[in-house]
Motif scaffolding. Sequence first.
Motif, PDB file in Angstrom:
ATOM      1  N   THR A  40      49.221  52.706  -0.215  1.00  0.00           N
ATOM      2  CA  THR A  40      47.892  53.764   0.407  1.00  0.00           C
ATOM      3  C   THR A  40      48.638  55.242   0.867  1.00  0.00           C
ATOM      4  N   LEU A  41      49.776  54.960   1.437  1.00  0.00           N
ATOM      5  CA  LEU A  41      50.430  56.292   2.037  1.00  0.00           C
ATOM      6  C   LEU A  41      51.558  56.812   1.002  1.00  0.00           C
ATOM      7  N   SER A 153      42.165  62.114   2.739  1.00  0.00           N
ATOM      8  CA  SER A 153      42.367  62.937   3.750  1.00  0.00           C
ATOM      9  C   SER A 153      41.907  64.204   3.371  1.00  0.00           C
ATOM     10  N   CYS A 154      42.299  64.739   2.246  1.00  0.00           N
ATOM     11  CA  CYS A 154      42.002  66.234   1.602  1.00  0.00           C
ATOM     12  C   CYS A 154      40.312  66.146   1.672  1.00  0.00           C
ATOM     13  N   ILE A 166      41.448  65.500  11.504  1.00  0.00           N
ATOM     14  CA  ILE A 166      42.036  65.022  10.320  1.00  0.00           C
ATOM     15  C   ILE A 166      43.478  64.841  10.574  1.00  0.00           C
ATOM     16  N   PHE A 167      43.882  66.107  11.259  1.00  0.00           N
ATOM     17  CA  PHE A 167      45.393  65.760  11.354  1.00  0.00           C
ATOM     18  C   PHE A 167      45.920  64.655  12.308  1.00  0.00           C
ATOM     19  N   ILE A 168      45.141  64.297  13.278  1.00  0.00           N
ATOM     20  CA  ILE A 168      45.296  63.140  14.190  1.00  0.00           C
ATOM     21  C   ILE A 168      45.205  61.679  13.365  1.00  0.00           C
ATOM     22  N   LEU A 169      44.200  61.797  12.500  1.00  0.00           N
ATOM     23  CA  LEU A 169      43.818  60.514  11.683  1.00  0.00           C
ATOM     24  C   LEU A 169      45.202  60.438  10.806  1.00  0.00           C
ATOM     25  N   ASP A 170      45.644  61.644  10.108  1.00  0.00           N
ATOM     26  CA  ASP A 170      46.742  61.599   9.023  1.00  0.00           C
ATOM     27  C   ASP A 170      47.915  61.045   9.697  1.00  0.00           C
ATOM     28  N   TYR A 175      52.215  57.036  11.464  1.00  0.00           N
ATOM     29  CA  TYR A 175      53.030  56.591  12.551  1.00  0.00           C
ATOM     30  C   TYR A 175      52.747  54.885  12.585  1.00  0.00           C
ATOM     31  N   ILE A 176      51.798  54.391  12.387  1.00  0.00           N
ATOM     32  CA  ILE A 176      51.506  52.977  12.230  1.00  0.00           C
ATOM     33  C   ILE A 176      52.433  52.411  11.339  1.00  0.00           C
ATOM     34  N   TYR A 177      52.546  53.105  10.053  1.00  0.00           N
ATOM     35  CA  TYR A 177      53.529  52.456   9.061  1.00  0.00           C
ATOM     36  C   TYR A 177      55.103  52.665   9.614  1.00  0.00           C
TER      37      TYR A 177
END
Length: 270
Positions: A40-41, A153-154, A166-170, A175-177
């Motif tokens: 996904t990332l 995200s876009c 959107i920035f925090i979600l991104d 960071y989880i990964y």
Amino acid sequence: MKLPEWIVKEENYLPATDKEYFLAKSLLKITSVLRRYQPTLQQQKPHSRLKPSPMGALASWLVVLLICALSHHSILLHSICCILLCLLCLYQGKTIWQILRPALLMGIFTMVLILPALYITPNPLLMLLPYKSFISLVATGIFIHSYSFQQISCTLSWLHLPHMFIFILDTTLRYIYLLGGIAQDSLTALSLRSVGRNPHKTSITLNILGTVYLKSQQMSLEMYQAMICRGFSGQYPHRHQQPFGLADICPAIICILLIVLHIYLSLIHI
């Protein structure tokens, strides 16, 4: 020169066996989560002319969820389910199972929750809740597996959401990964260096969590300093938004038909 006795003495050290089930299970769980996040990332999913744009897919997904939540008629839910199952046929078997597995589990879990309510007050509308949960998760799974994280995200900016959100979600998902990779490396190093029986597994696990926490603080500080150096002003623009195309006509027609069917069934039962 005579050597000391402790040097000449032969050592037969046999470390005691220890159960590493908890350690192995934790490592496998983190690895499975990272494998799920990595495509996904990092991967860019190819775009086809027959594939709707992310904005059109997002709008269709929201319409399906809204109609599924408001509908009280099984005919409309059957129609949505048939459309989603037809879309699932376009995916590979592994992807189909990844979409259907959480949807089936959520449907079964919802059924178990409503069993006491059905026993007390039998209501046919309650039976639609597991069905709605299944349809909602299938629609969400299709949308997530059809587009990459960058495209999703876009597309969120198309809804005029705050750029900071959107920035925090991104950054959170990334960071989880990254922190999951650090935890995986720490558990792997602990497993390779463990000799004999270790009765203090809980304290070692807490030490790993503390290391990951300190590493997250360091990474967040470095990112904050990099944002200041680059003159970050709170805007998080996305320049590569795919516009609506001819492939969005079919989802738009289907959504319009579902809305018309929902209004028609609601007027009949007034």
